[in-house]
Design an enzyme around this catalytic site. Structure first.
Site, PDB file in Angstrom:
ATOM      1  N   GLY A   1      -4.517  -2.323 -36.285  1.00  0.00           N
ATOM      2  CA  GLY A   1      -3.568  -2.922 -35.686  1.00  0.00           C
ATOM      3  C   GLY A   1      -2.298  -2.604 -36.438  1.00  0.00           C
ATOM      4  O   GLY A   1      -2.074  -2.671 -37.653  1.00  0.00           O
ATOM      5  N   ALA A   2      -1.180  -2.060 -35.607  1.00  0.00           N
ATOM      6  CA  ALA A   2      -0.058  -1.605 -36.219  1.00  0.00           C
ATOM      7  C   ALA A   2       0.672  -2.113 -37.203  1.00  0.00           C
ATOM      8  O   ALA A   2       0.885  -1.803 -38.400  1.00  0.00           O
ATOM      9  CB  ALA A   2       1.130  -1.147 -34.923  1.00  0.00           C
TER      10      ALA A   2
ATOM     11  N   ARG B   1      -3.895   7.617 -40.100  1.00  0.00           N
ATOM     12  CA  ARG B   1      -3.941   7.766 -38.418  1.00  0.00           C
ATOM     13  C   ARG B   1      -2.762   8.257 -38.181  1.00  0.00           C
ATOM     14  O   ARG B   1      -1.713   7.781 -38.539  1.00  0.00           O
ATOM     15  CB  ARG B   1      -4.442   6.258 -37.996  1.00  0.00           C
ATOM     16  CG  ARG B   1      -5.893   5.990 -38.462  1.00  0.00           C
ATOM     17  CD  ARG B   1      -6.322   4.759 -37.754  1.00  0.00           C
ATOM     18  NE  ARG B   1      -6.550   4.851 -36.402  1.00  0.00           N
ATOM     19  CZ  ARG B   1      -6.602   3.848 -35.479  1.00  0.00           C
ATOM     20  NH1 ARG B   1      -6.714   2.640 -35.887  1.00  0.00           N
ATOM     21  NH2 ARG B   1      -6.932   4.138 -34.096  1.00  0.00           N
TER      22      ARG B   1
ATOM     23  N   ASP C   1       1.520   0.584 -30.860  1.00  0.00           N
ATOM     24  CA  ASP C   1       1.222   1.277 -31.939  1.00  0.00           C
ATOM     25  C   ASP C   1       2.506   2.072 -32.369  1.00  0.00           C
ATOM     26  O   ASP C   1       2.665   2.424 -33.605  1.00  0.00           O
ATOM     27  CB  ASP C   1      -0.107   1.975 -31.976  1.00  0.00           C
ATOM     28  CG  ASP C   1      -1.319   1.090 -32.301  1.00  0.00           C
ATOM     29  OD1 ASP C   1      -1.733   1.112 -33.501  1.00  0.00           O
ATOM     30  OD2 ASP C   1      -1.608   0.528 -31.326  1.00  0.00           O
TER      31      ASP C   1
ATOM     32  N   LYS D   1      -3.269   0.851 -27.491  1.00  0.00           N
ATOM     33  CA  LYS D   1      -4.595   1.277 -27.285  1.00  0.00           C
ATOM     34  C   LYS D   1      -5.225   1.836 -25.717  1.00  0.00           C
ATOM     35  O   LYS D   1      -4.624   1.210 -24.797  1.00  0.00           O
ATOM     36  CB  LYS D   1      -5.568  -0.105 -27.415  1.00  0.00           C
ATOM     37  CG  LYS D   1      -7.238   0.210 -27.299  1.00  0.00           C
ATOM     38  CD  LYS D   1      -7.670   1.308 -28.215  1.00  0.00           C
ATOM     39  CE  LYS D   1      -7.482   0.861 -29.563  1.00  0.00           C
ATOM     40  NZ  LYS D   1      -7.791   2.092 -30.600  1.00  0.00           N
TER      41      LYS D   1
END
Length: 387
Positions: A68-69, A101, A256, A267
């Site tokens: 989760g950002a 990531r 994100d 997502k």
């Protein structure tokens, strides 16, 4: 159509299991550690994962034990502080965390913010302990800021819903997981739905299953149940039938990365929802803190989209707690051996399909490059360069 397929309100109740913070700093006698709620084990088990160095945290990030950002930014900042406190190379830790990531811009933001605090302290003559303390202070400040931002986003988001959909009875469709599991507070898009629920305005939260890793089924449904919300789970490819039946009043998602032109990476599966929403004249709303905006990424085509392993698609992974004698974390093949899979973690929604972006600084609508730049200019304290 909706409610005969949904569980009754009597079926909606919190689990009663004590809540565990998604992330916390601890200082046992053996030395400081970063403790995570292992999200790969939810909803079957609330279990903590202890990281004693930045590399352990990088692995937790890559395996989605923490995700989760906004929370990734917080985790990265704490990871740099952990490296400093334990005497590891701070710059190396910051680089590893920033690149763990590629799509989530908050990772680099959090890592560089704590790194900058550490470097400033060193330049000012601080010893290792004081410099490590400065990095930890920066991480804690980011954690607190995100909690405040979450509350502000929830208030701005509910006000927008009430403006767009007067009279309440909101039927909100959401994708992936955007609640307390991704935030220093109660989340981003989920926090808006939760505030609507508490105001008595939420009629139904439609929860996309979010394939292939089921963050909606495992995590959003888990959070909705804990909060006593009226929710219904659906497979991602069932969303179109909901729109066609007129059962969706608004789509709320997180982000994100938001590019300078207002393109939104979220997502995978978010972009199809935006197309459906536009066709059916349903508001498509993105809820994210200003830290998710990356002015160095000019447009959606410039966003690097993380490609994940094929086995996440070609196998069904058992929960990380044993079920019916199966090995925890084991995969059940659902495609022929050797099948290649296209498995992007995110997709990108262009700004013309986004009704509004809700941040702690307010609501941006319509979504334009000028408006995005203005949000960042108004943001408290500005941005720390990520390169």
């Amino acid at each position: 159509m909706a409610d005969q397929y949904a569980q009754s309100s009597e079926d909606i109740r919190p689990t009663g299991i004590p809540a565990i913070p998604a992330i916390r700093w601890d200082e046992p006698p053996e030395g400081p550690v970063l403790v995570l709620l292992d999200q790969t084990r939810l909803p079957g088990e609330e279990s903590e994962l202890v990281c004693t160095d930045a590399q352990a945290l990088v692995e937790a990030i890559r395996t989605l034990a923490v995700r989760g950002a906004p929370l990734l930014g917080i985790a990265a900042a704490y990871g740099v502080a952990l490296a400093a406190a334990r005497g590891f190379d701070v710059d190396e830790a910051a680089d590893s965390l920033a690149g763990a990531r590629p799509t989530a811009v908050n990772l680099a933001y959090g890592a560089r913010r704590a790194q900058a605090a550490y470097r400033t302290a060193v330049v000012d003559g601080a010893g290792p302990e004081r410099a490590a303390g400065a990095a930890l202070e920066a991480a804690r400040a980011l954690h607190a800021e995100d909690a405040r931002a979450s509350a502000k986003m929830a208030a701005h988001g509910l006000a927008l819903l009430e403006e767009l959909l007067p009279g309440g009875g909101h039927r909100i469709l959401t994708h992936c997981n955007t609640g307390a599991l991704v935030s220093g507070g109660e989340g981003t898009a989920f926090a808006v739905a939760l505030k609507s629920h508490r105001a008595g305005s939420l009629r139904r939260l439609w929860v996309d299953e979010t394939r292939p890793l089921l963050q909606g089924a495992r995590l959003t449904a888990y959070e909705a149940a804990r909060n006593g919300m009226a929710y219904t789970l659906l497979t991602d490819n069932a969303a179109g039938s909901l729109f066609a039946a007129g059962e969706v009043d608004a789509v709320l998602i997180g982000a994100d990365r938001i590019a300078a032109d207002g393109s939104v990476a979220n997502k995978v599966g978010s972009y199809p929802l935006a197309v459906l929403a536009r066709y059916h004249h349903v508001p498509f709303i993105v809820v994210a803190p200003v830290t998710t905006v990356d002015l160095d990424t000019p447009d959606g085509a410039s966003i690097e989209v993380e490609q994940r392993a094929s086995h996440e698609v070609t196998e069904v992974t058992a929960p990380h707690v044993p079920v019916l004698g199966m090995e925890a974390g084991g995969g059940i093949p659902v495609a022929p051996l050797g099948t290649q899979a296209y498995n992007p973690a995110f997709d990108v929604t262009p700004p013309e399909l986004v009704t509004a972006i809700v941040t702690e600084e307010g609501v941006l609508s319509p979504v334009t490059a000028e408006g995005v730049a203005g949000l960042c200019a108004e943001s408290r304290g500005g941005r720390v360069p990520i390169d």
